[in-house]
Scaffold this motif. Structure first.
Motif, PDB file in Angstrom:
ATOM      1  N   ILE A  93       0.736  -0.784  -0.220  1.00 49.62           N
ATOM      2  CA  ILE A  93      -0.115   0.177   0.312  1.00 49.62           C
ATOM      3  C   ILE A  93       1.018   1.183   0.126  1.00 49.62           C
ATOM      4  N   GLY A  94       0.806   1.920  -1.299  1.00 52.47           N
ATOM      5  CA  GLY A  94       1.872   2.969  -1.560  1.00 52.47           C
ATOM      6  C   GLY A  94       3.498   2.358  -0.718  1.00 52.47           C
ATOM      7  N   THR A  95       3.801   2.892   0.554  1.00 49.53           N
ATOM      8  CA  THR A  95       5.076   2.434   0.364  1.00 49.53           C
ATOM      9  C   THR A  95       5.567   1.862   1.492  1.00 49.53           C
ATOM     10  N   THR A  96       4.264   0.391   2.006  1.00 50.42           N
ATOM     11  CA  THR A  96       4.342   0.174   2.790  1.00 50.42           C
ATOM     12  C   THR A  96       3.800  -1.826   2.771  1.00 50.42           C
ATOM     13  N   ASP A  97       5.262  -2.576   3.057  1.00 52.49           N
ATOM     14  CA  ASP A  97       4.465  -3.886   2.543  1.00 52.49           C
ATOM     15  C   ASP A  97       3.992  -4.403   3.689  1.00 52.49           C
ATOM     16  N   ILE A  98       2.980  -5.179   3.194  1.00 56.47           N
ATOM     17  CA  ILE A  98       2.632  -5.675   4.475  1.00 56.47           C
ATOM     18  C   ILE A  98       2.007  -7.494   3.631  1.00 56.47           C
ATOM     19  N   THR A  99       2.395  -8.458   4.449  1.00 54.34           N
ATOM     20  CA  THR A  99       2.066  -9.830   4.746  1.00 54.34           C
ATOM     21  C   THR A  99       1.465 -10.941   6.013  1.00 54.34           C
ATOM     22  N   ILE A 100       1.149 -10.870   5.148  1.00 53.21           N
ATOM     23  CA  ILE A 100      -0.113 -12.362   6.755  1.00 53.21           C
ATOM     24  C   ILE A 100       0.561 -13.540   6.138  1.00 53.21           C
ATOM     25  N   ASN A 101       0.717 -13.823   7.517  1.00 49.54           N
ATOM     26  CA  ASN A 101       1.106 -16.084   7.329  1.00 49.54           C
ATOM     27  C   ASN A 101      -0.689 -16.134   8.104  1.00 49.54           C
ATOM     28  N   TYR A 102      -0.702 -17.126   7.603  1.00 56.81           N
ATOM     29  CA  TYR A 102      -2.131 -17.804   8.202  1.00 56.81           C
ATOM     30  C   TYR A 102      -2.981 -19.275   7.571  1.00 56.81           C
ATOM     31  N   SER A 103      -3.099 -20.058   8.351  1.00 54.76           N
ATOM     32  CA  SER A 103      -3.741 -21.467   7.808  1.00 54.76           C
ATOM     33  C   SER A 103      -5.791 -21.167   7.693  1.00 54.76           C
ATOM     34  N   ARG A 104      -6.070 -21.768   7.011  1.00 53.24           N
ATOM     35  CA  ARG A 104      -7.413 -21.683   6.140  1.00 53.24           C
ATOM     36  C   ARG A 104      -7.851 -23.026   6.486  1.00 53.24           C
ATOM     37  N   PRO A 105      -8.801 -23.262   7.771  1.00 48.81           N
ATOM     38  CA  PRO A 105      -9.530 -24.169   6.873  1.00 48.81           C
ATOM     39  C   PRO A 105     -10.394 -23.994   6.555  1.00 48.81           C
ATOM     40  N   SER A 106     -11.291 -24.896   6.026  1.00 52.27           N
ATOM     41  CA  SER A 106     -12.935 -24.835   5.862  1.00 52.27           C
ATOM     42  C   SER A 106     -13.912 -25.533   6.334  1.00 52.27           C
ATOM     43  N   LEU A 107     -14.937 -25.544   5.707  1.00 53.89           N
ATOM     44  CA  LEU A 107     -16.626 -26.003   6.248  1.00 53.89           C
ATOM     45  C   LEU A 107     -16.653 -26.974   6.337  1.00 53.89           C
ATOM     46  N   LYS A 108     -16.729 -28.046   5.735  1.00 55.19           N
ATOM     47  CA  LYS A 108     -16.794 -28.819   5.864  1.00 55.19           C
ATOM     48  C   LYS A 108     -18.079 -29.080   6.080  1.00 55.19           C
ATOM     49  N   GLY A 109     -18.803 -28.514   5.828  1.00 54.82           N
ATOM     50  CA  GLY A 109     -20.404 -28.914   6.642  1.00 54.82           C
ATOM     51  C   GLY A 109     -20.836 -28.505   8.039  1.00 54.82           C
ATOM     52  N   ARG A 110     -19.585 -27.054   8.464  1.00 53.53           N
ATOM     53  CA  ARG A 110     -19.973 -26.781   9.771  1.00 53.53           C
ATOM     54  C   ARG A 110     -19.842 -25.377  10.150  1.00 53.53           C
ATOM     55  N   THR A 111     -20.859 -25.332  11.072  1.00 52.55           N
ATOM     56  CA  THR A 111     -21.333 -23.395  11.037  1.00 52.55           C
ATOM     57  C   THR A 111     -20.302 -22.963  11.978  1.00 52.55           C
ATOM     58  N   PRO A 112     -19.401 -21.909  11.265  1.00 54.89           N
ATOM     59  CA  PRO A 112     -18.306 -21.177  12.317  1.00 54.89           C
ATOM     60  C   PRO A 112     -19.273 -20.598  13.451  1.00 54.89           C
ATOM     61  N   PHE A 113     -18.257 -19.726  13.787  1.00 56.78           N
ATOM     62  CA  PHE A 113     -19.406 -18.796  14.949  1.00 56.78           C
ATOM     63  C   PHE A 113     -20.092 -19.333  15.670  1.00 56.78           C
ATOM     64  N   THR A 114     -20.390 -20.651  16.545  1.00 56.30           N
ATOM     65  CA  THR A 114     -21.020 -20.654  16.918  1.00 56.30           C
ATOM     66  C   THR A 114     -20.668 -21.449  18.071  1.00 56.30           C
ATOM     67  N   ASP A 115     -21.290 -22.340  19.480  1.00 54.19           N
ATOM     68  CA  ASP A 115     -20.729 -22.906  20.243  1.00 54.19           C
ATOM     69  C   ASP A 115     -19.564 -24.257  20.031  1.00 54.19           C
ATOM     70  N   ALA A 116     -20.126 -24.336  19.146  1.00 53.67           N
ATOM     71  CA  ALA A 116     -19.329 -25.738  18.202  1.00 53.67           C
ATOM     72  C   ALA A 116     -18.559 -25.997  17.732  1.00 53.67           C
ATOM     73  N   PHE A 117     -17.919 -24.674  17.896  1.00 52.79           N
ATOM     74  CA  PHE A 117     -16.653 -24.380  16.475  1.00 52.79           C
ATOM     75  C   PHE A 117     -16.564 -22.752  15.594  1.00 52.79           C
ATOM     76  N   VAL A 118     -15.866 -22.518  16.397  1.00 54.43           N
ATOM     77  CA  VAL A 118     -15.333 -21.397  16.671  1.00 54.43           C
ATOM     78  C   VAL A 118     -16.044 -20.094  17.249  1.00 54.43           C
ATOM     79  N   PRO A 119     -16.496 -20.458  18.780  1.00 49.00           N
ATOM     80  CA  PRO A 119     -17.601 -19.731  19.330  1.00 49.00           C
ATOM     81  C   PRO A 119     -17.268 -18.492  19.183  1.00 49.00           C
TER      82      PRO A 119
END
Length: 300
Positions: free
Chosen positions: A37-63
């Motif tokens: 961005i302009g003169t700034t370099d940003i780097t993000i390293n992360y891991s990418r889970p998939s839903l696989k039939g699950r619903t995130p942001f619930t008590d059971a999965f990513v509360p």
């Protein structure tokens, strides 16, 4: 008994593969996203889970309402090469763990100085910055967790976190002028005897109307080391910007003359600018006073 033996063998093989660090498919593969961005370099390293039939942001999965590593496996790493404004708050240059706290309407984005933090070891007093985020609906269902950038300009962008039908965004901004000026000063400090660096630094200051006395010192040194129509033209422009048109005019004229005999294929791109400067300086240089001649004697 045979079944138990096979299970033991399988576990042993898995342990051996792990010890040998053999690369195998991961259910949440790693990813790296990089953005300038302009003169700034940003780097993000992360891991990418998939839903696989699950619903995130619930008590059971990513509360909801609890700190989340904002990905899977290890902590998500966020690095910025310069200070960065995140939703109007300053994040100093450096590397951090990027955490979040999902909620039904508002999220909290967290930058922690503990780069190895987990949900279990998180401590709020290790936060470097916290910013609230508004939750919006994603345009489509996102199967695999995604972090990315959008709406780029030369000084701003949006950081987007998307999964399932949820999207949250943070507004990023960098101070391009301050960063560029710092880069110029650093370049001159590192290469004070490089004619090209001095020329580029003087040109930057000229373009920003910044510290023209310093720019003149830099370009004078560049000219003394290796005179060219380019650095002469820059010098004439600096003098003109300082209102020293009488000094700028002969230097611009010399730049034009040198350029015409330089055989530089780029000169035609400079020619019009030099000629316009010469015309401008000529119009602004005070006319020389007329010489006073002796008065003729009257005839008798």
């Amino acid at each position: 008994m045979r079944k138990l033996t096979l299970s033991a063998a399988t576990l042993c093989l898995a342990a051996q593969l792990s010890t040998a660090q053999i690369k195998l498919p991961s259910p949440s593969p790693g990813a790296t996203v990089m953005q300038t961005i302009g003169t700034t370099d940003i780097t993000i390293n992360y891991s990418r889970p998939s839903l696989k039939g699950r619903t995130p942001f619930t008590d059971a999965f990513v509360p909801m309402g609890k700190v989340w590593r904002t990905g899977a496996n290890g902590a998500t790493a966020f690095t910025t090469s310069t200070d960065l404004m995140v939703n109007g708050k300053t994040l100093p240059a450096g590397s951090y763990a990027l955490l979040s706290m999902p909620d039904r309407n508002d999220w909290t984005l967290i930058f922690s100085k503990n780069k190895a933090v987990t949900e279990q070891t998180y401590k709020q007093d290790e936060d470097v910055l916290r910013v609230p985020l508004k939750q919006a609906m994603a345009g489509e269902k996102i199967e695999t967790f995604t972090i990315g950038f959008s709406d780029l300009t030369d000084s701003t962008a949006k950081l987007n976190i998307m999964w399932a039908d949820v999207k949250v965004s943070a507004d990023l901004r960098v101070d391009v002028n301050a960063n560029s000026a710092a880069n110029v000063d650093k370049a001159v400090a590192e290469k004070p005897d490089d004619a090209a660096v001095l020329q580029a630094a003087a040109s930057y200051n000229l373009s920003k109307g910044r510290n023209l006395d310093q720019a003149l010192t830099w370009i004078d040194k560049s000219v003394s080391m290796k005179e060219s129509y380019r650095n002469l033209f820059i010098k004439s422009q600096i003098l003109g910007k300082m209102g020293k048109y009488a000094d700028a005019l002969p230097i611009a004229q010399k730049a034009l003359s040198m350029g015409q005999t330089s055989n530089d294929a780029a000169f035609p791109f400079f020619k019009d600018g030099i000629e316009k400067s010469i015309a401008e300086y000529t119009a602004k240089v005070p006319a020389a006073p007329a010489m006073k001649g002796a008065k003729g004697k009257k005839k008798a």
